[in-house]
Design a protein around this motif. Sequence first.
Motif, PDB file in Angstrom:
ATOM      1  N   GLU A  44      61.343 112.428 -36.844  1.00 12.63           N
ATOM      2  CA  GLU A  44      60.004 112.703 -37.367  1.00 12.63           C
ATOM      3  C   GLU A  44      60.174 113.480 -38.675  1.00 12.63           C
ATOM      4  N   THR A  45      59.374 113.103 -39.676  1.00 17.17           N
ATOM      5  CA  THR A  45      59.335 113.897 -40.907  1.00 17.17           C
ATOM      6  C   THR A  45      57.910 114.415 -41.049  1.00 17.17           C
ATOM      7  N   ASP A  46      57.687 115.166 -42.128  1.00 21.35           N
ATOM      8  CA  ASP A  46      56.313 115.634 -42.302  1.00 21.35           C
ATOM      9  C   ASP A  46      55.369 114.476 -42.590  1.00 21.35           C
ATOM     10  N   LYS A  47      55.935 113.327 -42.987  1.00 26.60           N
ATOM     11  CA  LYS A  47      55.099 112.178 -43.328  1.00 26.60           C
ATOM     12  C   LYS A  47      54.915 111.218 -42.156  1.00 26.60           C
ATOM     13  N   ILE A  48      55.978 110.997 -41.416  1.00 26.51           N
ATOM     14  CA  ILE A  48      55.952 109.857 -40.501  1.00 26.51           C
ATOM     15  C   ILE A  48      56.962 110.072 -39.386  1.00 26.51           C
ATOM     16  N   ALA A  49      56.709 109.404 -38.261  1.00 27.13           N
ATOM     17  CA  ALA A  49      57.697 109.384 -37.188  1.00 27.13           C
ATOM     18  C   ALA A  49      58.235 107.966 -37.088  1.00 27.13           C
ATOM     19  N   GLY A  50      59.516 107.822 -36.816  1.00 30.12           N
ATOM     20  CA  GLY A  50      60.072 106.475 -36.717  1.00 30.12           C
ATOM     21  C   GLY A  50      61.361 106.484 -35.938  1.00 30.12           C
ATOM     22  N   VAL A 268      50.308 108.807 -36.931  1.00 34.31           N
ATOM     23  CA  VAL A 268      49.517 109.290 -38.060  1.00 34.31           C
ATOM     24  C   VAL A 268      49.724 110.802 -38.200  1.00 34.31           C
ATOM     25  N   SER A 269      50.625 111.169 -39.088  1.00 35.85           N
ATOM     26  CA  SER A 269      50.941 112.584 -39.291  1.00 35.85           C
ATOM     27  C   SER A 269      49.941 113.199 -40.263  1.00 35.85           C
ATOM     28  N   ARG A 270      49.937 114.530 -40.309  1.00 31.38           N
ATOM     29  CA  ARG A 270      49.034 115.216 -41.230  1.00 31.38           C
ATOM     30  C   ARG A 270      49.353 114.820 -42.673  1.00 31.38           C
ATOM     31  N   GLN A 271      50.673 114.622 -42.948  1.00 25.88           N
ATOM     32  CA  GLN A 271      51.069 114.285 -44.309  1.00 25.88           C
ATOM     33  C   GLN A 271      50.572 112.899 -44.694  1.00 25.88           C
ATOM     34  N   LEU A 272      50.617 111.980 -43.749  1.00 26.79           N
ATOM     35  CA  LEU A 272      50.121 110.630 -44.030  1.00 26.79           C
ATOM     36  C   LEU A 272      48.641 110.692 -44.393  1.00 26.79           C
ATOM     37  N   VAL A 273      47.883 111.436 -43.598  1.00 21.71           N
ATOM     38  CA  VAL A 273      46.448 111.551 -43.870  1.00 21.71           C
ATOM     39  C   VAL A 273      46.230 112.211 -45.235  1.00 21.71           C
ATOM     40  N   ASP A 274      46.981 113.264 -45.490  1.00 13.81           N
ATOM     41  CA  ASP A 274      46.852 113.961 -46.780  1.00 13.81           C
ATOM     42  C   ASP A 274      47.150 113.037 -47.953  1.00 13.81           C
ATOM     43  N   ASP A 275      48.203 112.255 -47.815  1.00 10.48           N
ATOM     44  CA  ASP A 275      48.585 111.368 -48.914  1.00 10.48           C
ATOM     45  C   ASP A 275      47.495 110.334 -49.189  1.00 10.48           C
ATOM     46  N   VAL A 276      46.941 109.777 -48.109  1.00 13.92           N
ATOM     47  CA  VAL A 276      45.876 108.784 -48.297  1.00 13.92           C
ATOM     48  C   VAL A 276      44.648 109.447 -48.924  1.00 13.92           C
ATOM     49  N   LEU A 277      44.348 110.661 -48.461  1.00 16.47           N
ATOM     50  CA  LEU A 277      43.191 111.373 -48.998  1.00 16.47           C
ATOM     51  C   LEU A 277      43.386 111.669 -50.490  1.00 16.47           C
ATOM     52  N   LYS A 278      44.591 112.069 -50.843  1.00 18.31           N
ATOM     53  CA  LYS A 278      44.879 112.343 -52.260  1.00 18.31           C
ATOM     54  C   LYS A 278      44.677 111.087 -53.099  1.00 18.31           C
ATOM     55  N   TYR A 279      45.105 109.964 -52.557  1.00 18.17           N
ATOM     56  CA  TYR A 279      44.903 108.689 -53.263  1.00 18.17           C
ATOM     57  C   TYR A 279      43.411 108.398 -53.402  1.00 18.17           C
ATOM     58  N   LYS A 280      42.692 108.529 -52.308  1.00 14.85           N
ATOM     59  CA  LYS A 280      41.262 108.184 -52.336  1.00 14.85           C
ATOM     60  C   LYS A 280      40.480 109.047 -53.328  1.00 14.85           C
TER      61      LYS A 280
END
Lengths: 370, 339, 335
Positions: A44-50, A268-280
């Motif tokens: 798991e990273t701050d962005k994603i788990a895999g 869906v990690s907090r970082q993933l949500v943050d990154d999408v929000l920053k894009y939006k």
Amino acid sequence: MSASRIVPIVMPKWGLSMKEGKVTGWLLEDGSPINIGDAILEVETDKIAGAVEASEPGVLRRRVGTPDTVYPVKALLGVIAEAAVPDAEIDAYVASYVMPAADEGEEDQAAKYEFADTPTGTLRYARRGGAGDNLILLHGFGGDLDNFLFNIDALGETATVYALDLPGHGQSIKNVAKPDLASLTAALAGFMDKLGLKDAHLVGHSLGGAIAMRMAAEAPGRVKSLTLICSAGLGSEIGSYVDDFVAAQGRKDLKPVLETLFADKSQVSRQLVDDVLKYKRLDGVDAFLKALAQAVFGGRKQQDFPAAQLAGKAPPALVIWGREDAVIPAAHAGNLPGATVKVIDGAGHMVFMEKAGEVNALIKAHIARS
Amino acid sequence: MARTLTMRQAINEALDQEMARDQNVILMGEDIAGGQGGDGELDAWGGPLGVTKGLYHKHPGRVLDTPLSESAFIGAAIGAAACGMRPVAELMFLDFMGVCFDQIFNQAAKFKYMFGGKAQTPIVIRAMVGAGFRAAAQHSQMLTPLFTHIPGLKVVCPSNAYDAKGLLIQSIRDNDPVIFCEHKNLYDSQADVPAESYAIPFGEANVVRDGGDCTIVAYGLMVGRAMEAAKQLSPKGPKGGVECEVIDLRTLSPIDWDTVIDSVERTGRLVCVDEANPRCSIASDVSAMVAQECFKALKGPIRMVTAPHTPVPFSPVLEDLYIPSAAAIAAAVTKTMAQ
Amino acid sequence: MKTATKKKSAPAAFPLDRAGLLKAYRTMRTIREFEERLHAEFAKGDIPGFVHLYAGEEAAGTGIMMHLQDKDRIASTHRGHGHCIAKGVDPKAMMAEIYGKASGSCRGKGGSMHIADLSKGMMGANGILGAGAPLACGAALAAKFRGDGAVGISFIGDGASNQGTFLESLNLAAVWNLPAIFVVENNGYAESTSRDYAVAVDSYVDRAAGFGLPGVTVDGLDFFTVYEAAGEIIKRAREGGGPALLECKMVRMYGHFEGDQQAYRGKGEVEDIRANKDCLKMFSERVIEAGIIARGELEAIDRECLAVIDEALAYAKAAPLPKPADLLNDVYVSY
């Protein structure tokens, strides 16, 4: 026995910003036989788990990484070797393992984003590999090239891979004259022209799949094969994802929307949500997405059926779907005549993230055949 | 494209991009270019800490150095805003509000309401806040609560470079008067900042860390300290065992009550951190609201970690004691957890 | 431009045509009727709070405002009714505002001391003495950026002329060469305190000179003198000539506020003002004497103005009160 038959399992680097990852658990026991693509342990990273997947066959001889512990990229997490290799040799390998120093030059080469000035505007892309046919990865609505972080390196082993931020997405130009399938397809053609790519295998996810099909219909000679992952353009039904994604204003409303992409919501990690929000929140994105959503998915119905235009001239096609796709029904998987179809259990719309190893293997085999 | 920028660079970029986007955006302030009327270089300073450096030459005629005359130029910025401009006035140190407060709280803050909704005053007042700069009692205060108290004003205090750019762009586009507080000890802090323009909406707190045991509410410089405390307290830290949820308020007016209340409903514990003095502070405000709204959810007493009820001292040894530390925050969490 | 005290204008030459004169008279009479009516109505106890009347000072506000258009902005004082009317604000909406009604200029949220109408260039009466000066500088700055030739005018009393905001604004306007004009309405009293007690210099022209501004002092009771001096100053500002100060010496017919017993006034002072220093009477005599306007014409205007104020008062009294929900709205554009 030579040490070369001992293969290390290391902390992977998923995306440019990843510096470290946490081992969350092992999926296999010591002594388990391993085939290429098998998921061995979860990270798991701050962005994603895999899952970390096997790149070589053998036996899992040693689990080095401890669950709930953070390791830097390239740190030794485990050892694969044939059953015949003595334990002492494994011990010695682990004891003497030196983490490769971060090679700045190599890192820049491998991970740097590049930009291409096309008639549509500036488009960002990443390139991996250098041998073999061209392969272009096309993300879906609201996504970007980093969606392919579990795929780009694996596919780069046998192809020259380009992952593209579509116009209006990621870090490509946001000011798009007429956001629709035609203009995005034209942007892809412009990108290929700019980079001098006469032809390529196209791998498209969701909206990207519709673009790939349209490209194949418009310029059949330039598309060597199609891989369509949970693709748009194969039927009219679509869930509320696009509308909800466009409407979401903050983290609280965006998170449940992104969760519909995955069979396993914890992806869906907090970082993933943050990154999408920053894009939006980038200027122009909201207007772009609204216009694109209206043009391609207006009235919660898919408006384009490029699959129909492909009749008779479709290149070799592979259709992959996540069984639990809540955005576009997996039933659409059978709608492209002549295509090879693979529906994967335990995965949703982001099947290529959730089952990366399996999807990568399918794509590699498909390209090898085509 | 995201690059790593300092908060100073991020603020400069936000101003630059908004000036390019809207000709009505002008900058006013003391020495924001610097060197006016002398024989040397123009734009010699670019603001006392170089935040506006370069904008004078990029946007000719729209970066106005003012006389040392806060009442006049802050008032003029407010008047110009009421007449259709979008001035960004730099008050240098928020402490200087003492000489122009009437223009801010009796004029700008009141126009919309007092004139029956028929006026708007889209002004941004940028000012440095906070201690730790060895600047003593008149250049170091965290006066955010004074402005937050006043209806009609919006109050913003970013904790990092990414937020600073997005919140400043929102401040400039916003149609109400905004007090934009820049912590001087964060100017060199770095974050990934997109090159493109973006606006972060007001009234949206940022949950910068998830945790189930105790909520820490902070803003500005205190967010980093709260994060440090949370790290110390998490199971792998030396003190062991507590997972804190850290909320960065980002804007103090409007304030995101929902995020705070949702969090405390889950954790049952609250530590409010504020670099301001304790009485009538953001910390006391948040504490009171949570006590009123989440009484049944609370498992321990709310604790506040603030500066003491003193002016900011000069001597570094005293000033370092004055500013709430990560250790003090961690101690407050431990204390509320113990009950 | 000279910085001097202007003499009374030559009686023969009028700077306005007949229509202009009639308009000026109508404006002044409307203000007078408005204020006289408020004086009477306030005594009945129906008007909330307190009001400050402009009666006696009409020639100054009107003489200046006759030169202005909607694009020109004024920042007024607590004694702002006359400025509002002269700048074109609707007396009905004003009266309703003073009665705290929902259909008032400010929907009942501002009252007498905060009447504003930005569409008419009226940036608000102001309860804080001296606060309007920086705001007018801002209006002038905005005009300079727009390049539309507009001016910003700050009205200030002799009392508020001691405020730092005013003095700082003189300097800012001078160093930025703003199209800003500072009108000192010197009615001799800061509330109950004589101007001479609180201001050490004899002339505001000296104060302007200290900041590098030209200034002129005029008899504020003489509409024509004010009109001419203001015209010159405003024209100069519009053409990029920069700021200036205009001192109008005038009188206050009533107290600082309604209800003020005015014990600080000298014996016979108010009677003298009524008899000998009424700017409206002075105006009438001049235009009638010159044979430009007949007394009957002015009397007809008087009757019309009376009707306007009757109507405004009836409107205000009948107007609906704000609703409880109005307490909470219009604090922000969005929040």
